[in-house]
Design an enzyme around this catalytic site. Structure first.
Site, PDB file in Angstrom:
ATOM      1  CG  ASN A  64      -1.818   1.141   1.362  1.00 54.17           C
ATOM      2  OD1 ASN A  64      -1.433   2.249   1.030  1.00 54.17           O
ATOM      3  ND2 ASN A  64      -3.016   0.911   1.846  1.00 54.17           N
ATOM      4  CE  LYS A 112      -1.797  -0.580   5.619  1.00 54.92           C
ATOM      5  NZ  LYS A 112      -1.806  -2.036   5.864  1.00 54.92           N
ATOM      6  CG  ASP A 158      -4.202  -6.098   8.742  1.00 57.96           C
ATOM      7  OD1 ASP A 158      -3.889  -6.173   7.538  1.00 57.96           O
ATOM      8  OD2 ASP A 158      -5.357  -6.361   9.154  1.00 57.96           O
ATOM      9  CG  PHE A 214      -3.817   5.504   2.363  1.00 58.10           C
ATOM     10  CD1 PHE A 214      -2.920   6.082   3.256  1.00 58.10           C
ATOM     11  CD2 PHE A 214      -4.362   4.269   2.687  1.00 58.10           C
ATOM     12  CE1 PHE A 214      -2.566   5.436   4.427  1.00 58.10           C
ATOM     13  CE2 PHE A 214      -4.010   3.612   3.868  1.00 58.10           C
ATOM     14  CZ  PHE A 214      -3.114   4.205   4.737  1.00 58.10           C
ATOM     15  N   GLY A 215      -7.129   5.716   1.329  1.00 57.69           N
ATOM     16  CA  GLY A 215      -8.235   4.986   1.951  1.00 57.69           C
ATOM     17  C   GLY A 215      -9.373   5.899   2.379  1.00 57.69           C
ATOM     18  CG  ASP A 221      -6.351   9.242   5.361  1.00 56.87           C
ATOM     19  OD1 ASP A 221      -6.662   8.719   6.449  1.00 56.87           O
ATOM     20  OD2 ASP A 221      -5.204   9.209   4.903  1.00 56.87           O
ATOM     21  CE  LYS A 250      -3.313   8.952   8.126  1.00 52.20           C
ATOM     22  NZ  LYS A 250      -3.491   8.118   6.915  1.00 52.20           N
ATOM     23  CG  HIS A 287      -4.508   4.736  12.682  1.00 49.87           C
ATOM     24  ND1 HIS A 287      -4.490   5.990  12.097  1.00 49.87           N
ATOM     25  CD2 HIS A 287      -4.650   3.870  11.656  1.00 49.87           C
ATOM     26  CE1 HIS A 287      -4.634   5.863  10.796  1.00 49.87           C
ATOM     27  NE2 HIS A 287      -4.731   4.593  10.495  1.00 49.87           N
TER      28      HIS A 287
HETATM   29  P1  ITT Z   1      -1.118  -4.134   2.825  1.00 55.75           P
HETATM   30  O1  ITT Z   1      -1.875  -5.321   3.353  1.00 55.75           O
HETATM   31  O2  ITT Z   1      -0.294  -4.435   1.611  1.00 55.75           O
HETATM   32  O3  ITT Z   1      -0.326  -3.447   3.908  1.00 55.75           O
HETATM   33  P2  ITT Z   1      -3.772  -2.973   2.582  1.00 55.75           P
HETATM   34  O4  ITT Z   1      -4.304  -1.735   1.964  1.00 55.75           O
HETATM   35  O5  ITT Z   1      -4.387  -4.289   2.174  1.00 55.75           O
HETATM   36  O6  ITT Z   1      -2.191  -3.022   2.350  1.00 55.75           O
HETATM   37  P3  ITT Z   1      -4.877  -3.407   5.202  1.00 55.75           P
HETATM   38  O7  ITT Z   1      -5.169  -4.843   4.936  1.00 55.75           O
HETATM   39  O8  ITT Z   1      -4.314  -3.034   6.542  1.00 55.75           O
HETATM   40  O9  ITT Z   1      -3.853  -2.831   4.137  1.00 55.75           O
HETATM   41  O10 ITT Z   1      -6.204  -2.615   4.877  1.00 55.75           O
HETATM   42  C1  ITT Z   1      -6.575  -1.557   5.629  1.00 55.75           C
HETATM   43  C2  ITT Z   1      -7.494  -0.662   4.849  1.00 55.75           C
HETATM   44  O11 ITT Z   1      -8.028   0.258   5.804  1.00 55.75           O
HETATM   45  C3  ITT Z   1      -6.776   0.185   3.798  1.00 55.75           C
HETATM   46  O12 ITT Z   1      -6.791  -0.401   2.522  1.00 55.75           O
HETATM   47  C4  ITT Z   1      -7.561   1.474   3.856  1.00 55.75           C
HETATM   48  O13 ITT Z   1      -8.750   1.345   3.090  1.00 55.75           O
HETATM   49  C5  ITT Z   1      -7.958   1.553   5.319  1.00 55.75           C
HETATM   50  N1  ITT Z   1      -6.951   2.312   6.098  1.00 55.75           N
HETATM   51  C6  ITT Z   1      -5.960   1.826   6.870  1.00 55.75           C
HETATM   52  N2  ITT Z   1      -5.231   2.812   7.400  1.00 55.75           N
HETATM   53  C7  ITT Z   1      -5.748   3.947   6.917  1.00 55.75           C
HETATM   54  C8  ITT Z   1      -5.432   5.303   7.069  1.00 55.75           C
HETATM   55  O14 ITT Z   1      -4.393   5.708   7.792  1.00 55.75           O
HETATM   56  N3  ITT Z   1      -6.181   6.198   6.440  1.00 55.75           N
HETATM   57  C9  ITT Z   1      -7.236   5.821   5.699  1.00 55.75           C
HETATM   58  N4  ITT Z   1      -7.602   4.567   5.482  1.00 55.75           N
HETATM   59  C10 ITT Z   1      -6.864   3.623   6.089  1.00 55.75           C
END
Ligand code: ITT
Length: 191
Positions: A9, A12, A68, A148-149, A151, A171, A176
């Site tokens: 990601n 991240k 995660d 991302f995600g 946010d 941030k 977290h």
């Molecule tokens: P990796 O497993 O490769 O690390 P991933 O995107 O699959 O990447 P996760 O399984 O931890 O990671 O998924 C967590 C999801 O939660 C992520 O795809 C985002 O949609 C959301 N998320 C996690 N942390 C976030 C953040 O800081 N800000 C916004 N959304 C977040």
């Protein structure tokens, strides 16, 4: 100290690499020859973080960390939680995930939520877990383009701005992920 950051990601990577610099020299899974998707088949953030870090560690022997994370919304009983990445389907589309979240919250007065991160640190075959949480609320519409995600929909407690309206630096002072990473860095410093 060389450390493999076990995530694909890019959001991240940007946040974690900034938090780890300069204590660690950070490399990605591809650089140690792990090119396949990292498995995350557990039911909890803890299980998935450890599974991803062990997967890479077992193949390269270097110290590894994996993150995660999930968004827990109180009015939805803690959903999407461990399913945050693919809440709206296997495509892992952040826009679709946010639209689904807003629809699910229609008619709910309670918008409180929290982001939770578990970071697994695996070294010499041993795993240690570090936790971080930030409380906040879900906004009524997406705001901002950074991060991302989810946010654009999440405003941390005491802030008017969403995470997506903040710089990575800001941030990284309150998130977290930053809190979990601070616990890991403290552990590394004091051992
Ligand atoms: P990796 O497993 O490769 O690390 P991933 O995107 O699959 O990447 P996760 O399984 O931890 O990671 O998924 C967590 C999801 O939660 C992520 O795809 C985002 O949609 C959301 N998320 C996690 N942390 C976030 C953040 O800081 N800000 C916004 N959304 C977040």
């Amino acid at each position: 100290m060389k450390l493999v950051l076990c995530t694909r990601n890019p959001g991240k990577v940007a946040e974690l690499a900034a938090l780890l610099h300069p204590t660690f020299h950070v490399i990605g899974p591809d650089e140690v020859g792990v090119v396949e998707e990292l498995p995350e088949t557990g039911d909890t953030l803890e299980a998935n973080a450890e599974q991803k870090a062990r997967w890479v560690h077992d193949r390269c022997g270097l110290p590894c960390i994996a993150d995660d994370s999930g968004l827990e919304v109180d009015a939805l009983g803690g959903a999407p939680g461990v399913h945050s990445a693919h809440y709206a389907g296997e495509a892992r589309d952040p826009g679709a995930n946010m639209r689904k979240l807003l629809r699910a919250l229609e008619g709910h007065g309670d918008r409180t939520a929290r982001f939770r991160t578990v970071i697994a640190f695996v070294e010499d075959g041993r795993a240690q877990l570090f936790h971080g949480v930030v409380k906040g609320r879900i906004l009524s519409a997406p705001r901002g383009t950074a991060g991302f995600g989810y946010d654009p929909l999440f405003a941390p407690e005491g802030e008017e701005r969403s995470f997506a309206e903040m710089t990575t630096e800001k941030k990284n002072r309150i998130s977290h992920r930053a809190r979990a990473m601070a616990a890991l860095l403290e552990h590394v410093r004091t051992r």
